[in-house]
Design an enzyme around this catalytic site. Structure first.
Site, PDB file in Angstrom:
ATOM      1  N   HIS A  64       0.874  -1.162   0.000  1.00 51.58           N
ATOM      2  CA  HIS A  64       0.000   0.000   0.000  1.00 51.58           C
ATOM      3  C   HIS A  64       0.921   1.225   0.000  1.00 51.58           C
ATOM      4  CE1 HIS A  64      -3.867  -2.096   1.654  1.00 51.58           C
ATOM      5  NE2 HIS A  64      -3.892  -1.993   0.352  1.00 51.58           N
ATOM      6  N   ASP A  66       1.204   4.082   1.402  1.00 50.86           N
ATOM      7  CA  ASP A  66       1.737   4.756   2.595  1.00 50.86           C
ATOM      8  C   ASP A  66       2.918   4.000   3.202  1.00 50.86           C
ATOM      9  OD1 ASP A  66      -0.447   2.951   3.096  1.00 50.86           O
ATOM     10  OD2 ASP A  66      -0.496   3.570   5.190  1.00 50.86           O
ATOM     11  N   HIS A 140      -4.207  -8.664   6.298  1.00 47.73           N
ATOM     12  CA  HIS A 140      -4.522  -7.363   5.708  1.00 47.73           C
ATOM     13  C   HIS A 140      -5.106  -7.634   4.317  1.00 47.73           C
ATOM     14  CE1 HIS A 140      -4.146  -3.054   5.851  1.00 47.73           C
ATOM     15  NE2 HIS A 140      -3.322  -2.969   4.828  1.00 47.73           N
ATOM     16  N   ASP A 208       0.568  -3.507   8.311  1.00 47.81           N
ATOM     17  CA  ASP A 208      -0.803  -3.261   8.762  1.00 47.81           C
ATOM     18  C   ASP A 208      -1.448  -4.630   8.953  1.00 47.81           C
ATOM     19  OD1 ASP A 208      -0.229  -0.621   8.190  1.00 47.81           O
ATOM     20  OD2 ASP A 208      -1.616  -0.426   6.555  1.00 47.81           O
ATOM     21  N   HIS A 266       0.956   4.975  12.969  1.00 49.52           N
ATOM     22  CA  HIS A 266       0.082   4.721  11.824  1.00 49.52           C
ATOM     23  C   HIS A 266      -1.346   5.187  12.147  1.00 49.52           C
ATOM     24  CE1 HIS A 266      -2.181   2.316   8.791  1.00 49.52           C
ATOM     25  NE2 HIS A 266      -1.078   2.396   8.073  1.00 49.52           N
TER      26      HIS A 266
HETATM   27 ZN   LIG Z   1      -1.033   1.662   6.102  1.00 48.12          ZN
HETATM   28 ZN   LIG Z   2      -2.209  -1.202   4.264  1.00 44.78          ZN
END
Ligand SMILES: [Zn+2]
Ligand SMILES: [Zn+2]
Length: 323
Positions: A64, A66, A140, A208, A266
């Site tokens: 992802h 980020d 995730h 995550d 986060h």
């Molecule tokens: Zn993230």
């Molecule tokens: Zn993520």
């Protein structure tokens, strides 16, 4: 030797005026483990006084944006600054296509020091100098791996015992290497007589994810746990749906795993600095040791153990010696 976390960014999907996208450089005895370099990581490193030469590993949990849009900038800076040492790059093997795009995102004078270490399966371990880096899958919407660093167990020498037995100078090194030394008068001295066990230090990086077995395996007994806490408990359903943790869950993990220092990060952009105490309060309902709500550019030392006896160190959850 330095063992500390340099926080480069603390925002989840959307950066804010006060929080850059993710980025965490764990300095460990001359090595630098750069976890999840999000957008803007290169500049955040400059702001933190870190250089491309400080990076020896790049560890991406998942693809992802980020967590990885800073890879091109960091890689190209490594090339531009002519970093000569190897830089290993760990990431989920299933995201190879994304890694390749990020690795070669634009035209630049490339470097040969980046060594890909794609992770697959239930557990992957790589030697990283004297420490071991372990990756385990998380839960995730896209495949995500958390990481853990472990120093091997060693022994702490006891100066008074060495002196009492007449072991000094180069003999101390010999005793450590060989397990025993023989004195001039023929007396044998064993390592166990002059030292006590010193459990290795450890740190984990978890994001995550929802709660899953991988979270607990990574966090088990670590001195420093850096873990996502995207939401507060009133958004627990959202956290579950999108594959994230709440601050309360992060606290429960830290308690159940006997963590010593907990770093929450986060954060969703829906929260402001004014909400930070709520994250700490929620985590503290389960975890009664030290909790840090991360902010960009702070440094968090791996808690020292020097003021504890080894018996005390062995107790899960003991955080009496935070420095
Ligand atoms: Zn993230
Ligand atoms: Zn993520």
């Amino acid at each position: 030797m330095t063992r500390e976390l340099v926080v480069l960014g603390t925002a989840s999907a959307v950066p804010t005026r006060h929080r850059n996208h993710n980025g965490y450089l764990l300095l460990w005895d001359g090595q630098g483990f750069l976890f999840d370099p999000g957008e803007g990581t290169q500049r955040q490193m400059t702001m933190a006084g870190m250089s491309a030469h400080d990076v020896t590993w790049i560890c991406v949990t998942h693809f992802h944006g980020d967590h990885c849009l800073g890879v091109p900038g960091v890689v190209q800076r490594i090339a531009r600054d002519k970093v000569a040492h190897a830089v290993q790059a760990a990431y989920p093997a299933s995201g190879e296509e994304f890694w390749e795009r990020l690795r070669h995102a634009t035209a630049f004078a490339d470097t040969s020091v980046i060594i890909p270490r794609p992770a697959s399966g239930e557990v992957v371990r790589w030697p990283a100098g004297p420490v071991t880096l372990t990756a385990r899958p998380l839960s995730h919407p896209v495949e995500s791996y958390g990481y853990r660093l472990d120093e091997p167990d060693g022994r702490r020498m006891l100066p008074e015992e060495l002196a009492r037995r007449g072991v000094h100078g180069p003999m101390i090194g010999e005793l450590q290497r060989q397990g025993s030394v023989t004195l001039a008068d023929g007396t044998a001295v064993r390592l166990e007589e002059c030292s006590v066990p010193r459990p290795g230090q450890s740190a984990a990086f978890v994001m995550d994810t929802r709660l899953c077995d991988g979270v607990f395996a990574l966090a088990e007994g670590v001195d420093l746990l850096v873990i996502e806490s995207t939401f507060l408990s009133d958004e627990a359903a959202l956290a579950q749906e999108y594959g994230h943790l709440t601050a309360a869950q992060a606290g429960q993990v830290a308690r159940d795993c006997g963590v010593r220092r907990l770093v929450l990060t986060h954060f969703s952009e829906r929260y402001s600095f004014a909400d930070e105490p709520r994250f700490v309060e929620e985590a503290a309902k389960a975890f009664d040791s030290e909790i840090v709500a991360a902010r960009d550019l702070i440094r968090v030392p791996v808690p020292r153990r020097s003021t504890l006896s080894d018996t005390e160190i062995a107790k899960p959850g003991n955080a009496a010696s935070t420095c």
